[in-house]
Structures are given as structure tokens and as C-alpha cells.
Design an enzyme around this catalytic site. Structure first.
Site, mmCIF file in Angstrom:
data_model
loop_
_atom_site.group_PDB
_atom_site.id
_atom_site.type_symbol
_atom_site.label_atom_id
_atom_site.label_comp_id
_atom_site.label_asym_id
_atom_site.label_seq_id
_atom_site.Cartn_x
_atom_site.Cartn_y
_atom_site.Cartn_z
ATOM 1 N N ASN A 132 0.814 -1.233 0.000
ATOM 2 C CA ASN A 132 0.000 0.000 0.000
ATOM 3 C C ASN A 132 0.843 1.277 0.000
ATOM 4 O O ASN A 132 0.485 2.265 -0.645
ATOM 5 C CB ASN A 132 -0.910 0.028 1.224
ATOM 6 C CG ASN A 132 -1.965 -1.045 1.161
ATOM 7 O OD1 ASN A 132 -2.781 -1.073 0.253
ATOM 8 N ND2 ASN A 132 -1.932 -1.976 2.115
ATOM 9 N N TYR A 172 6.596 0.772 9.236
ATOM 10 C CA TYR A 172 5.766 1.846 8.674
ATOM 11 C C TYR A 172 6.657 3.070 8.392
ATOM 12 O O TYR A 172 6.578 3.678 7.312
ATOM 13 C CB TYR A 172 4.644 2.187 9.662
ATOM 14 C CG TYR A 172 3.989 3.519 9.418
ATOM 15 C CD1 TYR A 172 3.133 3.702 8.326
ATOM 16 C CD2 TYR A 172 4.209 4.601 10.272
ATOM 17 C CE1 TYR A 172 2.531 4.938 8.096
ATOM 18 C CE2 TYR A 172 3.614 5.825 10.057
ATOM 19 C CZ TYR A 172 2.780 5.993 8.967
ATOM 20 O OH TYR A 172 2.188 7.210 8.743
ATOM 21 N N SER A 207 5.834 11.108 7.377
ATOM 22 C CA SER A 207 5.423 10.961 8.772
ATOM 23 C C SER A 207 6.574 11.199 9.735
ATOM 24 O O SER A 207 7.751 10.974 9.415
ATOM 25 C CB SER A 207 4.892 9.541 8.985
ATOM 26 O OG SER A 207 4.728 9.266 10.369
HETATM 27 N N1 LIG Z 1 -3.152 11.034 10.838
HETATM 28 C C1 LIG Z 1 -1.912 11.356 11.176
HETATM 29 O O1 LIG Z 1 -1.670 11.899 12.275
HETATM 30 C C2 LIG Z 1 -0.770 11.081 10.235
HETATM 31 C C3 LIG Z 1 -0.961 10.576 8.961
HETATM 32 N N2 LIG Z 1 0.120 10.391 8.132
HETATM 33 C C4 LIG Z 1 -0.051 9.881 6.771
HETATM 34 O O2 LIG Z 1 -1.133 10.554 6.166
HETATM 35 C C5 LIG Z 1 -1.819 9.672 5.287
HETATM 36 C C6 LIG Z 1 -3.299 9.650 5.644
HETATM 37 O O3 LIG Z 1 -3.418 9.187 6.951
HETATM 38 P P1 LIG Z 1 -4.820 9.184 7.720
HETATM 39 O O4 LIG Z 1 -5.775 10.049 7.000
HETATM 40 O O5 LIG Z 1 -4.552 9.413 9.130
HETATM 41 O O6 LIG Z 1 -5.216 7.663 7.533
HETATM 42 P P2 LIG Z 1 -6.652 7.048 7.200
HETATM 43 O O7 LIG Z 1 -6.540 5.585 7.400
HETATM 44 O O8 LIG Z 1 -7.690 7.805 7.955
HETATM 45 O O9 LIG Z 1 -6.775 7.371 5.657
HETATM 46 C C7 LIG Z 1 -6.039 6.678 4.698
HETATM 47 C C8 LIG Z 1 -6.929 6.469 3.512
HETATM 48 O O10 LIG Z 1 -6.188 5.773 2.491
HETATM 49 C C9 LIG Z 1 -7.039 4.783 1.932
HETATM 50 N N3 LIG Z 1 -6.202 3.709 1.411
HETATM 51 C C10 LIG Z 1 -5.441 2.834 2.108
HETATM 52 N N4 LIG Z 1 -4.844 1.969 1.275
HETATM 53 C C11 LIG Z 1 -5.241 2.317 0.024
HETATM 54 C C12 LIG Z 1 -4.977 1.797 -1.260
HETATM 55 N N5 LIG Z 1 -4.175 0.722 -1.434
HETATM 56 N N6 LIG Z 1 -5.528 2.390 -2.346
HETATM 57 C C13 LIG Z 1 -6.351 3.462 -2.187
HETATM 58 N N7 LIG Z 1 -6.646 3.993 -0.984
HETATM 59 C C14 LIG Z 1 -6.099 3.423 0.103
HETATM 60 C C15 LIG Z 1 -7.926 4.320 3.071
HETATM 61 O O11 LIG Z 1 -9.108 3.745 2.583
HETATM 62 C C16 LIG Z 1 -8.165 5.621 3.836
HETATM 63 O O12 LIG Z 1 -9.305 6.290 3.386
HETATM 64 C C17 LIG Z 1 -1.152 8.312 5.415
HETATM 65 O O13 LIG Z 1 -0.277 8.140 4.322
HETATM 66 C C18 LIG Z 1 -0.377 8.408 6.701
HETATM 67 O O14 LIG Z 1 0.795 7.629 6.654
HETATM 68 C C19 LIG Z 1 1.387 10.695 8.514
HETATM 69 C C20 LIG Z 1 1.621 11.151 9.771
HETATM 70 C C21 LIG Z 1 0.578 11.387 10.733
HETATM 71 O O1 LIG Z 2 2.311 8.581 11.018
HETATM 72 C C1 LIG Z 2 1.476 8.547 11.917
HETATM 73 O O2 LIG Z 2 1.727 9.214 13.056
HETATM 74 C C2 LIG Z 2 0.679 9.513 13.997
HETATM 75 C C3 LIG Z 2 1.351 9.852 15.325
HETATM 76 O O3 LIG Z 2 2.080 8.737 15.757
HETATM 77 P P1 LIG Z 2 1.786 8.055 17.180
HETATM 78 O O4 LIG Z 2 2.762 6.917 17.270
HETATM 79 O O5 LIG Z 2 2.053 9.113 18.198
HETATM 80 O O6 LIG Z 2 0.337 7.632 17.207
HETATM 81 C C4 LIG Z 2 -0.278 8.335 14.098
HETATM 82 O O7 LIG Z 2 -1.327 8.618 15.004
HETATM 83 C C5 LIG Z 2 -0.816 8.031 12.707
HETATM 84 O O8 LIG Z 2 -1.711 6.935 12.745
HETATM 85 C C6 LIG Z 2 0.319 7.665 11.813
HETATM 86 O O9 LIG Z 2 -0.144 7.539 10.479
#
Ligand SMILES: NC(=O)C1=CN([C@@H]2O[C@H](COP(=O)(O)OP(=O)(O)OC[C@H]3O[C@@H](n4cnc5c(N)ncnc54)[C@H](O)[C@@H]3O)[C@@H](O)[C@H]2O)C=CC1
Ligand SMILES: O=C1O[C@H](COP(=O)(O)O)[C@@H](O)[C@H](O)[C@H]1O
Length: 257
Positions: A84, A146, A109
Site C-alpha cells: 500500500n 511503517y 510521517s
Molecule cells: N493522521 C496522522 O496523524 C498522520 C498521517 N500520516 C499519513 O497521512 C496519510 C493519511 O493518513 P490518515 O488520513 O490518518 O489515515 P486514514 O486511514 O484515515 O486514511 C487513509 C486512507 O487511504 C485509503 N487507502 C489505504 N490503502 C489504500 C490503497 N491501497 N488504495 C487506495 N486507498 C487506500 C484508506 O481507505 C483511507 O481512506 C497516510 O499516508 C499516513 O501515513 C502521517 C503522519 C501522521
Molecule cells: O504517522 C502517523 O503518526 C501519527 C502519530 O504517531 P503516534 O505513534 O504518536 O500515534 C499516528 O497517530 C498516525 O496513525 C500515523 O499515520
């Protein structure tokens, strides 16, 4: 700015923060992994980033990409992040350069550099009186697979920028939470990214001129061990929130109280 902007992972938390904040400011093409529960206000498609035909359809006619789709779990197993996150990001870049997309904003991240948080440095580095600061020029130092996948996404961007000239901005996102910073979690408060600052930094990444960048995506927290100076200087990022303006629970306190 070339529009429409393809937003992958549009149904996730980061995607929602972006759409809530700047949904009206750009023309969007949204990519969902499965059909959305409600009809979106924007053009959209359903597809998988590991499927070349889906990705080719997604990038068709777009000027810029914000690539969020992937497995966001710090504990995600290798087979999932390999597919993914790494292969999905490679396919996105491949299709984007083939389609002539000019700008690619990648959701990296904090976990790409998580192993800087050594036993010797923590928990002091999470506190506002500690001066340890990463600025994006350091080498990746992931603390889990990750994080390895996120660092690899940055390196893929380096390759596609150098080889094909696509502009790339890697945003090392901290900890996105809605409304208030994480409670009873010093690390999360140090790397808090509010919803509005999340939308903001992505708007800046769409609008600014740059070649290849790695910036930290956090709010202007008093506690911080990630510098936001590069995001301010290159992108014009102007964060509005600070985890110190909350009392450790979900209550706002006066900044100077
Ligand atoms: N939420 C956070 O605090 C952080 C998020 N990130 C990065 O931001 C991005 C989004 O994260 P979130 O919105 O929190 O996660 P999330 O899980 O809420 O959203 C991710 C989305 O990607 C879609 N997805 C997953 N695999 C897929 C695939 N193979 N093809 C198409 N769609 C796919 C899922 O259906 C989901 O809607 C990720 O890449 C994550 O690594 C990075 C650091 C922190
Ligand atoms: O990259 C990500 O980081 C956030 C923050 O990390 P955490 O270890 O403090 O939870 C995480 O919540 C998120 O799922 C991840 O995609």
C-alpha cells in the site's frame, strides 16, 4: 497552481481535514478506496493505488497530486506497507510523471525519523525547555517498518524529481487530532497538527514554488522537536494553533495566562 488537484486517501482523517479547510479553494478530484457513504461535492473515483489502471485513471487531467492513501498504522506489517505505501507511492509517481503532473505533495510521517527518540533523549525532548530539534536535513531514522515505508516514499520522490523534474514536497506529518491536542501524551502534544493547520500547510504546498522539499507538518507548539522554519520559509506556512494553548485536557487556556 494547476488544477484539478488529485487527493488520494480522500476518505481518511487527513483528507477530511484538508477538504474541511480548503475544499472550496481548489478544484478537486478525489480518490477513495471504497465508495463514499455520501455523495462528495467534488469529482471523484474509487480505486486502489496498487492497481496501475486505477492510478492512471486518477492522474488523468490533474495538475497536482496530494498523495495520502496508504496504511497509516505505525504497527502495520511489512506486507501491507510494502504494497500500500511503497508500491502504491511508486505507482502514483510513475503515473504522475507519465501524465505530466507538475507537483506532488506526499504525506510522510514523524515515524520516518522516530528512532531519534532514544531512551537517553526522552521524555525530555518532548518538553518546551529542551532544545533538541530536527529540521528535515537529517537522514531518515525510522523506528518501525511503517516509518521505513514513509522514508522510502520520500526517496521515491527524490528519484522522480531528479529523473523527471516533478516538483515534490514531503510533509512529515506529526499527530493530527480534531479540536484539541492528544491528552496525557507529551509526544503527541509536541507534534500536534490541528485540523486547520493541516489544511493550511497543504494549501501552502500546492501554492508555493519549490523543487524538492522535506518539511515538518506540525502546529506551532511550544513543545516541539521538529522545526517548522523550513515550512515557513519555503512554503509560507503560517500555523495558527499551539498545543500549549490547551490545558492537557480538552480545555482552551489563554495563551498568556
Ligand atoms: N493522521 C496522522 O496523524 C498522520 C498521517 N500520516 C499519513 O497521512 C496519510 C493519511 O493518513 P490518515 O488520513 O490518518 O489515515 P486514514 O486511514 O484515515 O486514511 C487513509 C486512507 O487511504 C485509503 N487507502 C489505504 N490503502 C489504500 C490503497 N491501497 N488504495 C487506495 N486507498 C487506500 C484508506 O481507505 C483511507 O481512506 C497516510 O499516508 C499516513 O501515513 C502521517 C503522519 C501522521
Ligand atoms: O504517522 C502517523 O503518526 C501519527 C502519530 O504517531 P503516534 O505513534 O504518536 O500515534 C499516528 O497517530 C498516525 O496513525 C500515523 O499515520
Amino acid at each position: 497552481m494547476d488544477e484539478p488537484v488529485l487527493l488520494t486517501g480522500a476518505g481518511g482523517a487527513v483528507g477530511q481535514a484538508i477538504l474541511e479547510g480548503i475544499g472550496d479553494a481548489y478544484e478537486w478530484k478525489l480518490m477513495f478506496h471504497s465508495p463514499p457513504a455520501e455523495e462528495p461535492d467534488h469529482e471523484y473515483l474509487v480505486g486502489d493505488v496498487i492497481t496501475a489502471e486505477d492510478v492512471e485513471a486518477a492522474v488523468e487531467g490533474v495538475g497536482a497530486v496530494i498523495h495520502l492513501a496508504g496504511d497509516p498504522r505505525p504497527e502495520a506489517p511489512w506486507d501491507s506497507v510494502l504494497s500500500n505505501n511503497i508500491d502504491g507511492t511508486k505507482k502514483m509517481y510513475e503515473a504522475a510523471v507519465e501524465a505530466g503532473v507538475e507537483k506532488f505533495v506526499y504525506a510522510s510521517s514523524n515515524h520516518a525519523v522516530g528512532a531519534f527518540e532514544t531512551d537517553r533523549r526522552t521524555p525530555e525532548m518532548y518538553r518546551s525547555d529542551d532544545d533538541f530539534l530536527l529540521d528535515g536535513t537529517e537522514l531518515p531514522r525510522p523506528g518501525n517498518l511503517y516509518g521505513v515505508s514513509k522514508a522510502t516514499g520520500e526517496v521515491l520522490g527524490r528519484y522522480y524529481h531528479d529523473e523527471y523534474g516533478i516538483d515534490v514536497c514531503n510533509i512529515r506529518i506529526g499527530n493530527l487530532t480534531r479540536g484539541h491536542p492528544p491528552i496525557d501524551y507529551e509526544r503527541g502534544q509536541a507534534m500536534w497538527l490541528s485540523y486547520r493547520d493541516c489544511a493550511n500547510i497543504h494549501a501552502c504546498a500546492l501554492d508555493a514554488d519549490y523543487d524538492f522539499e522535506i518539511v515538518y507538518g506540525i502546529s506551532d507548539n511550544d513543545r516541539k522537536y521538529y522545526s517548522i522554519q523550513r515550512a515557513k520559509d519555503v512554503l509560507g506556512y503560517d500555523p495558527q494553533d499551539n498545543s500549549a494553548h490547551f490545558d492537557g485536557e480538552d480545555r482552551v487556556v489563554e495563551p498568556d495566562a
